[in-house]
Design a protein around this motif. Structure first.
Motif, PDB file in Angstrom:
ATOM      1  N   GLY A   1       1.131  -1.524  -0.464  1.00 18.47           N
ATOM      2  CA  GLY A   1       0.054   0.397  -0.626  1.00 18.47           C
ATOM      3  C   GLY A   1       1.496   1.526  -0.030  1.00 18.47           C
ATOM      4  O   GLY A   1       2.264   1.389  -0.003  1.00 18.47           O
ATOM      5  N   GLY A   2       0.181   2.147  -0.522  1.00 18.51           N
ATOM      6  CA  GLY A   2       1.424   3.797  -0.581  1.00 18.51           C
ATOM      7  C   GLY A   2       0.243   5.308   0.344  1.00 18.51           C
ATOM      8  O   GLY A   2      -1.138   5.110  -0.010  1.00 18.51           O
ATOM      9  N   GLY A   3       0.649   5.715   0.942  1.00 22.10           N
ATOM     10  CA  GLY A   3       0.054   7.333   1.126  1.00 22.10           C
ATOM     11  C   GLY A   3       1.106   7.985   0.929  1.00 22.10           C
ATOM     12  O   GLY A   3       2.461   8.166   0.922  1.00 22.10           O
ATOM     13  N   ILE A   4       0.325   9.070   0.674  1.00 24.03           N
ATOM     14  CA  ILE A   4       1.278  10.289   0.159  1.00 24.03           C
ATOM     15  C   ILE A   4       1.437  11.646   0.945  1.00 24.03           C
ATOM     16  O   ILE A   4      -0.331  11.980   1.028  1.00 24.03           O
ATOM     17  N   VAL A   5       1.583  11.889   2.059  1.00 24.92           N
ATOM     18  CA  VAL A   5       2.102  13.442   2.738  1.00 24.92           C
ATOM     19  C   VAL A   5       2.471  14.473   1.977  1.00 24.92           C
ATOM     20  O   VAL A   5       3.630  14.082   1.815  1.00 24.92           O
ATOM     21  N   LEU A   6       1.738  15.655   0.773  1.00 29.08           N
ATOM     22  CA  LEU A   6       2.022  16.704   0.815  1.00 29.08           C
ATOM     23  C   LEU A   6       2.394  18.005   1.072  1.00 29.08           C
ATOM     24  O   LEU A   6       0.860  18.103   1.717  1.00 29.08           O
ATOM     25  N   ASN A   7       3.088  18.983   1.214  1.00 30.48           N
ATOM     26  CA  ASN A   7       2.417  20.629   2.232  1.00 30.48           C
ATOM     27  C   ASN A   7       2.199  20.269   3.266  1.00 30.48           C
ATOM     28  O   ASN A   7       1.357  21.142   3.657  1.00 30.48           O
ATOM     29  N   LYS A   8       2.801  18.814   4.225  1.00 31.31           N
ATOM     30  CA  LYS A   8       2.137  18.318   5.170  1.00 31.31           C
ATOM     31  C   LYS A   8       0.402  18.173   5.939  1.00 31.31           C
ATOM     32  O   LYS A   8      -0.064  17.965   6.484  1.00 31.31           O
ATOM     33  N   LYS A   9       0.050  18.222   3.911  1.00 31.52           N
ATOM     34  CA  LYS A   9      -0.822  17.097   4.310  1.00 31.52           C
ATOM     35  C   LYS A   9      -0.954  15.780   3.180  1.00 31.52           C
ATOM     36  O   LYS A   9      -0.531  16.047   2.801  1.00 31.52           O
ATOM     37  N   LEU A  10      -2.897  15.045   3.809  1.00 30.37           N
ATOM     38  CA  LEU A  10      -2.510  13.915   3.490  1.00 30.37           C
ATOM     39  C   LEU A  10      -2.729  14.308   2.323  1.00 30.37           C
ATOM     40  O   LEU A  10      -3.975  14.638   1.868  1.00 30.37           O
ATOM     41  N   TYR A  11      -2.758  13.919   0.984  1.00 32.28           N
ATOM     42  CA  TYR A  11      -3.176  13.610  -0.070  1.00 32.28           C
ATOM     43  C   TYR A  11      -4.121  12.881  -0.805  1.00 32.28           C
ATOM     44  O   TYR A  11      -3.485  12.032  -0.774  1.00 32.28           O
ATOM     45  N   ARG A  12      -5.068  13.053  -1.599  1.00 32.44           N
ATOM     46  CA  ARG A  12      -6.142  11.905  -1.770  1.00 32.44           C
ATOM     47  C   ARG A  12      -7.025  11.571  -2.865  1.00 32.44           C
ATOM     48  O   ARG A  12      -7.634  10.745  -3.071  1.00 32.44           O
ATOM     49  N   GLY A  13      -6.531  12.741  -3.669  1.00 30.52           N
ATOM     50  CA  GLY A  13      -6.338  12.908  -5.275  1.00 30.52           C
ATOM     51  C   GLY A  13      -7.978  13.171  -5.658  1.00 30.52           C
ATOM     52  O   GLY A  13      -8.892  13.637  -4.199  1.00 30.52           O
ATOM     53  N   SER A  14      -8.480  13.056  -6.341  1.00 28.56           N
ATOM     54  CA  SER A  14      -9.887  13.724  -7.423  1.00 28.56           C
ATOM     55  C   SER A  14     -11.473  13.046  -6.426  1.00 28.56           C
ATOM     56  O   SER A  14     -12.359  13.549  -5.860  1.00 28.56           O
ATOM     57  N   THR A  15     -10.953  11.657  -6.152  1.00 22.49           N
ATOM     58  CA  THR A  15     -12.063  10.703  -5.196  1.00 22.49           C
ATOM     59  C   THR A  15     -11.423  10.316  -3.949  1.00 22.49           C
ATOM     60  O   THR A  15     -12.015   9.421  -3.958  1.00 22.49           O
ATOM     61  N   GLY A  16     -10.577  10.501  -3.955  1.00 19.84           N
ATOM     62  CA  GLY A  16      -9.817  10.029  -2.573  1.00 19.84           C
ATOM     63  C   GLY A  16      -9.157   8.372  -2.936  1.00 19.84           C
ATOM     64  O   GLY A  16      -8.951   8.012  -1.428  1.00 19.84           O
ATOM     65  N   SER A  17      -8.690   8.515  -4.312  1.00 22.83           N
ATOM     66  CA  SER A  17      -8.333   6.831  -3.981  1.00 22.83           C
ATOM     67  C   SER A  17      -6.239   6.960  -3.978  1.00 22.83           C
ATOM     68  O   SER A  17      -6.179   6.427  -4.702  1.00 22.83           O
ATOM     69  N   ALA A  18      -6.130   8.432  -4.236  1.00 25.05           N
ATOM     70  CA  ALA A  18      -4.963   8.470  -4.844  1.00 25.05           C
ATOM     71  C   ALA A  18      -3.769   7.847  -3.458  1.00 25.05           C
ATOM     72  O   ALA A  18      -4.519   6.917  -2.863  1.00 25.05           O
TER      73      ALA A  18
END
Lengths: 316, 316
Positions: B143-160
């Motif tokens: 699995g993977g998760g992305i934090v950008l500019n100190k915020k969780l990045y979720r993409g356009s439908t929460g699937s990122a």
């Protein structure tokens, strides 16, 4: 800044610069392509650039230009205005902003050229009407730019967005960047030409070999023409390139879950030869919800994206 | 919210849930692992979950718990609290938040489990002291998760964030997700086991075959032990896995230019067997400036990341 204000956008390539007067809505009011000699000290090239920019500004002095945004192929330190490394220009650690500021009495901003194209695609193709957009510039090389939450994403040292150097085949062909199986090494113009050369050497591309021996130049355009005439090797070449592009798009869709991916640059001109297998491959590979969300398009503003993006990015 | 406030973090796996009382600084004050039967209607499983959560809350009632964050393996619609699709749980379009709200009088938030782990890694491993962080959970799947500019990045439908389903070999092994040559299909626990099975079938892994015939279970742990005892097939297996992980890390470094990438999960326990070739491969493949910036570490908080991240994400 009203709609009729304008800024200068410059796209700096390996042999010339494109200078454009860009209105805030992205419309190009005037533009010129000027040759620049990069076979000399950077300061000399920049001096020549500055002169040509000054001439363009003088011609458009009624526009009240206050800022210059410049896109450069290579790694850029945006905050200090330094070109860290540009293989195309042969530059390392060139303080471009400082050099230009000595000649031009304007605000100057430097950015990676594919980042400018991404911002151009966000403003023009998407009309700023989405949150997350990726842009792939499919030229000799393959560049990329990332817009997240309506802002250009630059990463921690300004180097983000090198989508062309994403591996899609970890044990594949060596890329110019040193990596193996990068997207660029497979579907950038030079990668496609290399695949064709390998095909000719191994005897799988005899029709193509005849064309070359008759004086044609081996370019993606020639490969596309041959495929349209049903040459089996070239048909297969574009199918494979499409499959590889689709796999890269699938990675981007699964990881970024974007609203939109915009393709531009010469190789995107192969149209359905590469797009149809790419979209088929993407649909087969990516997760359902994000792939249904992501709109994949070829830019309608191809030649303008770089200069428009460079100008608009710094009108923000 | 002061340092001594606490929230509930829940990590929902395929056979049990881990419930933890988490302080705002990430410290786990109490936790419990509860089995859940997922071989029944989702509403029945959720009812059982809610009972176990209630019992835990009752036991910790002094803590004044006001919110529950829950991480789920699968695709989540965070805004509506719906589990769109979870292959692990066998769920499709389950309104988990609504079901739980009927039982628990608390604010409830649902998130993808790897996104929770990424937020946990950002808070605990990085002490929130960086801007851009990626997290890879190397378990049965990846699995993977992305934090950008100190915020969780979720993409356009929460699937990122589906980094595990990034292709690193576009014509490689078929993954459970339908794609080919995904990172997960190569270095997820099931991918490693599959490689070993292929080796045994083709006669390249005779030592391993003997171990299995003598009753050992084919797991990444066994493959690591055998490699440490210099079994040539297993040594090579981890080297290749490392090379593949390195190529994925290189993609992430070139595209995201992050401050940090945190690895966690069972497969990361193979330690230098996989990490040394991965870091060598990464250094060889990625661009210089971003690879020098990116710190690659194995999480020090492995077992806590999911619950801590789930709780803390919703204390923001």
């Amino acid at each position: 800044m009203n709609k009729n204000s304008a800024a200068l956008g410059i796209d700096c390539g390996g042999t010339n610069i494109k200078i454009a007067l860009v209105r805030t809505d992205g419309k190009i009011l005037d533009s010129v392509l000027e040759p620049i000699d990069f076979d000399c000290a950077p300061q000399v090239s920049v001096h020549s650039m500055a002169e040509k920019i000054q001439r363009f500004i003088h011609k458009n002095k009624a526009a009240g230009i206050a800022s210059v945004g410049m896109g450069i192929a290579g790694e850029v330190d945006q905050s200090r205005g330094i070109v860290r490394f540009s293989p195309n220009l042969g530059w390392t650690d060139v303080p471009l902003k400082k050099f230009l500021s000595q000649k031009l009495n304007l605000k100057i901003f430097i950015e990676n050229d594919a980042n400018c194209a991404a911002w151009g695609a966000f403003c023009l193709d998407a009309g700023r009407n989405c949150d997350n957009l990726l842009c792939l510039t499919l030229g000799t090389g393959v560049g990329g730019g990332i817009v997240l939450n309506k802002k250009l994403y630059r990463g921690s040292t300004g180097s983000a967005g090198e989508i062309g150097h994403m591996t899609v085949q970890y044990d594949g062909r060596r890329c110019k960047c040193g990596n193996f199986g990068c997207l660029e090494s497979l579907i950038g113009a030079w990668g496609l030409v290399k695949t064709a050369e390998e095909g000719m050497r191994s005897g799988r591309a005899s029709n193509l070999k005849k064309l070359i021996q008759a004086g044609s130049k081996l370019t993606p355009q020639l490969l596309a023409e041959a495929a349209r005439k049903k040459d089996p090797f070239c048909v297969k070449l574009w199918q494979t390139a499409g499959e590889q592009l689709g796999s890269a798009l699938s990675n981007l869709v699964n990881i970024f879950n974007p609203d939109r991916i915009v393709l531009c640059g010469g190789v995107s001109k192969a149209g359905n030869l590469i797009l149809r297998p790419a979209l088929r491959s993407l649909k087969k590979r990516a997760f359902k919800t994000p792939v249904e969300k992501a709109e994949i398009t070829v830019s309608k503003y191809d030649q303008q994206l770089g200069v428009a993006g460079a100008a608009l990015l710094f009108l923000e």
